[in-house]
Write a protein that holds these residues in place. Structure first.
Motif, PDB file in Angstrom:
ATOM      1  N   GLY A 180       0.803  -1.222   0.000  1.00 50.92           N
ATOM      2  CA  GLY A 180       0.000   0.000   0.000  1.00 50.92           C
ATOM      3  C   GLY A 180       0.832   1.267   0.000  1.00 50.92           C
ATOM      4  N   GLN A 181       2.158   1.127   0.115  1.00 52.81           N
ATOM      5  CA  GLN A 181       3.029   2.314   0.004  1.00 52.81           C
ATOM      6  C   GLN A 181       3.228   2.728  -1.449  1.00 52.81           C
ATOM      7  N   LEU A 182       2.897   1.817  -2.374  1.00 61.05           N
ATOM      8  CA  LEU A 182       3.038   2.123  -3.794  1.00 61.05           C
ATOM      9  C   LEU A 182       1.788   2.837  -4.289  1.00 61.05           C
ATOM     10  N   GLY A 183       1.960   3.613  -5.373  1.00 59.72           N
ATOM     11  CA  GLY A 183       0.783   4.210  -6.000  1.00 59.72           C
ATOM     12  C   GLY A 183      -0.031   3.148  -6.724  1.00 59.72           C
ATOM     13  N   GLY A 184       0.659   2.306  -7.459  1.00 56.91           N
ATOM     14  CA  GLY A 184      -0.031   1.260  -8.213  1.00 56.91           C
ATOM     15  C   GLY A 184       0.892   0.103  -8.514  1.00 56.91           C
ATOM     16  N   ILE A 185       0.289  -1.018  -8.855  1.00 60.61           N
ATOM     17  CA  ILE A 185       1.047  -2.215  -9.225  1.00 60.61           C
ATOM     18  C   ILE A 185       0.597  -2.666 -10.606  1.00 60.61           C
ATOM     19  N   CYS A 186       1.534  -2.655 -11.573  1.00 60.00           N
ATOM     20  CA  CYS A 186       1.258  -3.278 -12.864  1.00 60.00           C
ATOM     21  C   CYS A 186       1.658  -4.732 -12.726  1.00 60.00           C
ATOM     22  N   ALA A 187       0.670  -5.608 -12.796  1.00 59.89           N
ATOM     23  CA  ALA A 187       0.929  -7.034 -12.626  1.00 59.89           C
ATOM     24  C   ALA A 187       1.683  -7.584 -13.835  1.00 59.89           C
ATOM     25  N   LYS A 188       2.314  -8.730 -13.653  1.00 61.90           N
ATOM     26  CA  LYS A 188       3.039  -9.377 -14.738  1.00 61.90           C
ATOM     27  C   LYS A 188       2.101  -9.636 -15.904  1.00 61.90           C
ATOM     28  N   GLY A 189       2.627  -9.531 -17.116  1.00 61.77           N
ATOM     29  CA  GLY A 189       1.807  -9.629 -18.321  1.00 61.77           C
ATOM     30  C   GLY A 189       1.047 -10.935 -18.431  1.00 61.77           C
ATOM     31  N   LEU A 190      -0.224 -10.823 -18.805  1.00 67.42           N
ATOM     32  CA  LEU A 190      -1.109 -11.987 -18.909  1.00 67.42           C
ATOM     33  C   LEU A 190      -1.483 -12.258 -20.357  1.00 67.42           C
ATOM     34  N   THR A 191      -1.730 -13.546 -20.643  1.00 65.23           N
ATOM     35  CA  THR A 191      -2.298 -13.947 -21.923  1.00 65.23           C
ATOM     36  C   THR A 191      -3.560 -14.762 -21.638  1.00 65.23           C
ATOM     37  N   LEU A 192      -4.331 -15.036 -22.670  1.00 65.69           N
ATOM     38  CA  LEU A 192      -5.602 -15.740 -22.471  1.00 65.69           C
ATOM     39  C   LEU A 192      -5.353 -17.124 -21.869  1.00 65.69           C
ATOM     40  N   ASN A 193      -4.366 -17.826 -22.409  1.00 69.85           N
ATOM     41  CA  ASN A 193      -4.008 -19.162 -21.908  1.00 69.85           C
ATOM     42  C   ASN A 193      -2.638 -19.102 -21.237  1.00 69.85           C
ATOM     43  N   PRO A 194      -2.360 -20.043 -20.324  1.00 72.00           N
ATOM     44  CA  PRO A 194      -1.036 -20.076 -19.683  1.00 72.00           C
ATOM     45  C   PRO A 194       0.055 -20.235 -20.742  1.00 72.00           C
ATOM     46  N   ARG A 195       1.230 -19.649 -20.466  1.00 72.57           N
ATOM     47  CA  ARG A 195       2.357 -19.750 -21.413  1.00 72.57           C
ATOM     48  C   ARG A 195       3.639 -20.070 -20.674  1.00 72.57           C
ATOM     49  N   GLU A 196       4.503 -20.842 -21.323  1.00 70.89           N
ATOM     50  CA  GLU A 196       5.810 -21.185 -20.753  1.00 70.89           C
ATOM     51  C   GLU A 196       6.861 -20.137 -21.077  1.00 70.89           C
ATOM     52  N   GLY A 197       6.642 -19.365 -22.109  1.00 67.70           N
ATOM     53  CA  GLY A 197       7.636 -18.377 -22.536  1.00 67.70           C
ATOM     54  C   GLY A 197       8.667 -18.996 -23.451  1.00 67.70           C
ATOM     55  N   ASN A 198       9.728 -18.242 -23.728  1.00 67.24           N
ATOM     56  CA  ASN A 198      10.781 -18.662 -24.656  1.00 67.24           C
ATOM     57  C   ASN A 198      11.816 -19.541 -23.954  1.00 67.24           C
ATOM     58  N   PRO A 199      12.616 -20.306 -24.734  1.00 61.96           N
ATOM     59  CA  PRO A 199      13.671 -21.134 -24.141  1.00 61.96           C
ATOM     60  C   PRO A 199      14.789 -20.294 -23.501  1.00 61.96           C
ATOM     61  N   ALA A 200      15.435 -20.855 -22.471  1.00 67.30           N
ATOM     62  CA  ALA A 200      16.550 -20.209 -21.767  1.00 67.30           C
ATOM     63  C   ALA A 200      17.853 -20.463 -22.538  1.00 67.30           C
ATOM     64  N   PRO A 201      18.902 -19.660 -22.374  1.00 67.92           N
ATOM     65  CA  PRO A 201      18.940 -18.462 -21.532  1.00 67.92           C
ATOM     66  C   PRO A 201      18.071 -17.335 -22.093  1.00 67.92           C
ATOM     67  N   ARG A 202      17.339 -16.678 -21.178  1.00 67.93           N
ATOM     68  CA  ARG A 202      16.468 -15.589 -21.634  1.00 67.93           C
ATOM     69  C   ARG A 202      16.666 -14.302 -20.839  1.00 67.93           C
ATOM     70  N   ILE A 203      17.728 -14.283 -20.020  1.00 74.41           N
ATOM     71  CA  ILE A 203      18.131 -13.041 -19.342  1.00 74.41           C
ATOM     72  C   ILE A 203      19.626 -12.859 -19.581  1.00 74.41           C
ATOM     73  N   ALA A 204      20.048 -11.666 -19.973  1.00 71.49           N
ATOM     74  CA  ALA A 204      21.477 -11.358 -20.121  1.00 71.49           C
ATOM     75  C   ALA A 204      21.738 -10.014 -19.469  1.00 71.49           C
ATOM     76  N   GLU A 205      22.650 -10.013 -18.498  1.00 74.62           N
ATOM     77  CA  GLU A 205      22.977  -8.742 -17.849  1.00 74.62           C
ATOM     78  C   GLU A 205      24.037  -8.008 -18.651  1.00 74.62           C
ATOM     79  N   THR A 206      23.986  -6.694 -18.635  1.00 77.11           N
ATOM     80  CA  THR A 206      25.036  -5.866 -19.230  1.00 77.11           C
ATOM     81  C   THR A 206      25.380  -4.798 -18.199  1.00 77.11           C
ATOM     82  N   PRO A 207      26.495  -4.086 -18.371  1.00 73.69           N
ATOM     83  CA  PRO A 207      26.853  -3.081 -17.359  1.00 73.69           C
ATOM     84  C   PRO A 207      25.805  -1.975 -17.226  1.00 73.69           C
ATOM     85  N   MET A 208      25.024  -1.738 -18.257  1.00 66.21           N
ATOM     86  CA  MET A 208      24.096  -0.607 -18.198  1.00 66.21           C
ATOM     87  C   MET A 208      22.627  -0.995 -18.233  1.00 66.21           C
TER      88      MET A 208
END
Ligand code: DOR
Length: 304
Positions: A37-65
């Motif tokens: 309740g300290q936040l103004g609002g919460i945008c929930a994680k993106g939804l689709t009509l049916n459940p989804r597994e997403g893309n194959p890993a690796p699917r996160i890459a960190e960079t310095p910026m």
């Protein structure tokens, strides 16, 4: 004593700081750190009509910026959100914004009807995920398709305000912003992630299995400020600004450029308290500038 409250398309929030979709899940992990309740609002994680597994890993890459992601809309589906996650979020005095992606305009319509019936405070229509074709780059880069999805969402959302999330992966973002405004959008949010790539020099392979992904974090803040500034001059509907915000000064830039409220995303990974810090620093900046309310910052960038 500075008034932090803002209104976004008729939705009043106690402060202008929202958490960006996809970076906060459905809030359960963050509920251990502070009262949501300290936040103004919460945008929930993106939804689709049916459940989804997403893309194959690796699917996160960190960079310095910043961070590249090619998640591909992994989620439990809109019905599971309504049954299990929305009731949890309703324990807190905070606005709940559902983010939706569809494969067709009709799917956006069906999801809007379900979410409006379930009583969310706002619907963020995602036409800008860089990691999917339909619902992502196909709709978010073409004014006619962006307008068609917006109309479909509006006609099924009843009284719930519809905010359309815009892509930075375009030459002229004002063309899309104008198209969705004309189609009835109540607000726009920007920016989604900026397409990028990282290569492992030793293996000579892209880090991401999908090769490319969407960049978020400090690197995109100046792009976000520029695009919010451009869109603010092109449309009358309010703007939720986001992209690389981690401090009050970042949020103040987006508000001066024309945003009515701001979202914090990637900064949450380094510091769960980032949105609280942004809120407090924004209040301090407004106070230092002699304002009585943070909303007085919106659109007040001065021309040279
Ligand atoms: O960067 C993004 N990643 N933006 C989106 O809209 C969706 C997300 C994903 O799931 O790929």
């Amino acid at each position: 004593n500075v008034d932090l409250s803002v209104t976004l398309a008729g939705m009043t929030m106690k402060n202008p700081v929202v958490v960006a979709s996809g970076t906060f899940g459905f809030g359960r992990e963050y509920g251990q750190f502070y009262d949501l309740g300290q936040l103004g609002g919460i945008c929930a994680k993106g939804l689709t009509l049916n459940p989804r597994e997403g893309n194959p890993a690796p699917r996160i890459a960190e960079t310095p910026m910043g961070i590249l992601n090619s998640v591909g809309l992994q989620n439990p589906g809109v019905d599971a959100f309504i049954a299990h996650e929305l009731p949890f979020l309703r324990n807190f005095d905070v606005k709940v914004i559902a983010n939706i992606s569809g494969n067709t305009p009709e799917e956006y319509g069906i999801m809007c009807e379900k979410l409006a019936g379930a009583g969310v405070d706002m619907i963020e229509v995602n036409i800008s995920c860089p990691n999917v074709k339909a619902g992502g780059l196909a709709y978010g880069t073409r004014p006619e398709l962006a307008a068609e999805v917006t109309q479909m969402a509006k006609s099924h959302a009843g009284k719930v305000p519809v905010m359309v999330k815009l892509s930075p992966n375009v030459t002229d973002i004002t063309l899309i912003a104008r198209a969705v405004e004309e189609a009835g959008a109540d607000a726009v949010s920007l920016i989604n992630t900026l397409r990028g790539m990282r290569i492992d020099v030793n293996t000579r392979r892209p880090i991401l299995k999908m090769n490319t992904g969407g960049l978020s974090g400090p690197a995109v803040l100046p792009v976000a400020v520029r695009m919010v500034w451009e869109v603010a001059q092109a449309v009358k509907i309010p703007i939720l600004g986001m992209g690389g915000v981690s401090r009050g000064e970042d949020a103040a830039q987006l508000m001066l450029a024309g945003a009515s409220a701001v979202a914090v995303g990637t900064a949450l990974f380094a510091d769960p308290y980032a949105p609280i810090k942004v809120r407090d620093e924004l209040g301090q900046i407004a106070q230092r500038q002699g304002l009585t309310a943070v909303k007085e910052l919106t659109g007040q960038v001065k021309p040279w």
